[in-house]
Enzyme design. Sequence first.
Site, PDB file in Angstrom:
ATOM      1  N   ARG A  51     -34.855  40.974  20.444  1.00 51.61           N
ATOM      2  CA  ARG A  51     -35.834  41.430  21.385  1.00 51.61           C
ATOM      3  C   ARG A  51     -36.161  41.393  22.820  1.00 51.61           C
ATOM      4  O   ARG A  51     -36.073  42.079  23.577  1.00 51.61           O
ATOM      5  CB  ARG A  51     -36.987  42.339  20.397  1.00 51.61           C
ATOM      6  CG  ARG A  51     -37.424  43.700  19.429  1.00 51.61           C
ATOM      7  CD  ARG A  51     -37.609  43.413  18.665  1.00 51.61           C
ATOM      8  NE  ARG A  51     -37.275  42.321  17.620  1.00 51.61           N
ATOM      9  CZ  ARG A  51     -36.457  42.320  16.676  1.00 51.61           C
ATOM     10  NH1 ARG A  51     -36.333  43.727  16.429  1.00 51.61           N
ATOM     11  NH2 ARG A  51     -36.199  41.314  15.964  1.00 51.61           N
ATOM     12  N   THR A  52     -37.032  40.086  22.420  1.00 50.58           N
ATOM     13  CA  THR A  52     -37.767  39.604  23.701  1.00 50.58           C
ATOM     14  C   THR A  52     -36.437  39.257  24.698  1.00 50.58           C
ATOM     15  O   THR A  52     -36.220  39.067  25.582  1.00 50.58           O
ATOM     16  CB  THR A  52     -38.496  38.277  23.461  1.00 50.58           C
ATOM     17  OG1 THR A  52     -39.757  38.706  22.043  1.00 50.58           O
ATOM     18  CG2 THR A  52     -39.491  37.901  24.411  1.00 50.58           C
ATOM     19  N   LYS A  80     -28.779  16.443  24.588  1.00 51.41           N
ATOM     20  CA  LYS A  80     -28.069  15.317  24.186  1.00 51.41           C
ATOM     21  C   LYS A  80     -29.599  13.889  25.135  1.00 51.41           C
ATOM     22  O   LYS A  80     -29.695  13.199  25.573  1.00 51.41           O
ATOM     23  CB  LYS A  80     -26.998  14.998  25.972  1.00 51.41           C
ATOM     24  CG  LYS A  80     -26.345  16.025  25.607  1.00 51.41           C
ATOM     25  CD  LYS A  80     -25.687  14.978  26.995  1.00 51.41           C
ATOM     26  CE  LYS A  80     -24.261  16.543  27.154  1.00 51.41           C
ATOM     27  NZ  LYS A  80     -23.575  16.582  28.425  1.00 51.41           N
ATOM     28  N   ARG A 101     -38.832  30.798  26.449  1.00 51.22           N
ATOM     29  CA  ARG A 101     -39.005  30.773  24.638  1.00 51.22           C
ATOM     30  C   ARG A 101     -38.635  29.168  23.558  1.00 51.22           C
ATOM     31  O   ARG A 101     -37.787  28.879  24.283  1.00 51.22           O
ATOM     32  CB  ARG A 101     -38.461  32.218  23.674  1.00 51.22           C
ATOM     33  CG  ARG A 101     -38.526  31.554  21.645  1.00 51.22           C
ATOM     34  CD  ARG A 101     -38.441  32.618  21.085  1.00 51.22           C
ATOM     35  NE  ARG A 101     -39.053  33.874  21.728  1.00 51.22           N
ATOM     36  CZ  ARG A 101     -39.209  35.037  20.603  1.00 51.22           C
ATOM     37  NH1 ARG A 101     -38.713  34.974  19.777  1.00 51.22           N
ATOM     38  NH2 ARG A 101     -39.689  36.291  21.067  1.00 51.22           N
ATOM     39  N   HIS A 129     -47.848  34.781  23.015  1.00 51.13           N
ATOM     40  CA  HIS A 129     -46.263  35.979  22.630  1.00 51.13           C
ATOM     41  C   HIS A 129     -47.191  36.670  24.231  1.00 51.13           C
ATOM     42  O   HIS A 129     -47.431  37.819  24.040  1.00 51.13           O
ATOM     43  CB  HIS A 129     -45.660  35.801  21.891  1.00 51.13           C
ATOM     44  CG  HIS A 129     -44.323  36.387  22.472  1.00 51.13           C
ATOM     45  ND1 HIS A 129     -44.169  37.187  23.090  1.00 51.13           N
ATOM     46  CD2 HIS A 129     -43.553  37.176  21.167  1.00 51.13           C
ATOM     47  CE1 HIS A 129     -42.354  37.445  22.557  1.00 51.13           C
ATOM     48  NE2 HIS A 129     -42.331  37.402  22.124  1.00 51.13           N
TER      49      HIS A 129
HETATM   50  C1  NCD Z   1     -42.118  37.946  16.666  1.00 51.63           C
HETATM   51  C2  NCD Z   1     -42.228  36.129  17.585  1.00 51.63           C
HETATM   52  O1  NCD Z   1     -40.932  35.738  18.506  1.00 51.63           O
HETATM   53  O2  NCD Z   1     -43.077  35.767  18.222  1.00 51.63           O
HETATM   54  N1  NCD Z   1     -40.643  38.689  17.577  1.00 51.63           N
HETATM   55  C3  NCD Z   1     -41.049  39.555  18.657  1.00 51.63           C
HETATM   56  O3  NCD Z   1     -41.319  38.803  19.926  1.00 51.63           O
HETATM   57  N2  NCD Z   1     -40.481  40.492  19.228  1.00 51.63           N
HETATM   58  C4  NCD Z   1     -42.013  38.394  16.149  1.00 51.63           C
HETATM   59  C5  NCD Z   1     -41.926  37.256  14.741  1.00 51.63           C
HETATM   60  O4  NCD Z   1     -40.900  36.340  14.662  1.00 51.63           O
HETATM   61  O5  NCD Z   1     -42.295  37.397  13.631  1.00 51.63           O
END
Ligand code: NCD
Length: 296
Positions: A51-52, A80, A101, A129
């Site tokens: 999703r993100t 590397k 991320r 997040h």
């Molecule tokens: C979450 C995350 O990556 O922190 N997912 C997301 O971004 N919607 C929650 C999770 O991974 O449980």
Amino acid sequence: MKHLISISQLSRADIEHLLEKAKDIKSSPQDYSQSLTNSIIAMLFFEPSTRTRLSHESAALRLGARVLGFADAGTTSTKKGETLEDTIRVINGYADAIIIRHPEYGAAERGAAVSDIPVINAGDGSNEHPTQALLDLFTIQEKFKKLDTVRITFVGDLKYGRTVHSLIKALSHFNVHISCVSPASLRLPDTFKNNRLPYQEYETWDEVADTTDVLYITRVQEERFEDKQEYNQLKDKYILTPKEAEKFSSETIFMHPLPRVVELSPEIDTDPRAWYFKQAHNGVWMRMAILSHILS
Ligand code: NCD
């Protein structure tokens, strides 16, 4: 706001501005289709994501921007031994903004410290997040038409769940009522506690079911556990089944940042209170608001 690393950077007015903007974008996305036509957005995903990453990509494309990046750091020079800082310095010459991320707590901040272009934190280890918190607020407001006075119950892994950390910080600007339901070992860490928003802790949701407007369920974050046995003991402590859902009012909504593992029975999906797919879809509108706010 140059970078978006922690939700703490935002005031109530900043949050309200982004909520308003996301609402406007959702109602007429075509009005924004040329907003970022000269921009290139880099997606640096050092940790799994569906999703993100894809909602940020969708948001960038719908604003007319172009995107580049990677979804698997195993195919990059990180393999590397290149440092995060060097990767960020290099991408500064290729793009106009970075969405990152990373599995390490604090990685987004480290990246921003060496970046002249905006860096947006899309999840740094078990820390924060912030873009998820904003889309969560947008979803709650969409249902209740307000944030003040809403009663939110967080369930599951409040220790490692970064979406909970950012959302609780964001909610500290509003007069909400918070309850936390978790096993004793997965309680909200002190660093994310807020004196302005006192809350009660519980080990089951039974005591708070009839005073909950939003049930915010989370996955036990397997990847953060050193002891897999401990994870196995905790992973299915809270499962929302149709029978458990009966305990909540018809006006409650069920939210989850997704992905779900066992904690949310698929039988709930047809319940009108299930808002988690709507929540995921709202990610696009909120991320369009964030990107255009930061880049225009
Ligand atoms: C979450 C995350 O990556 O922190 N997912 C997301 O971004 N919607 C929650 C999770 O991974 O449980």
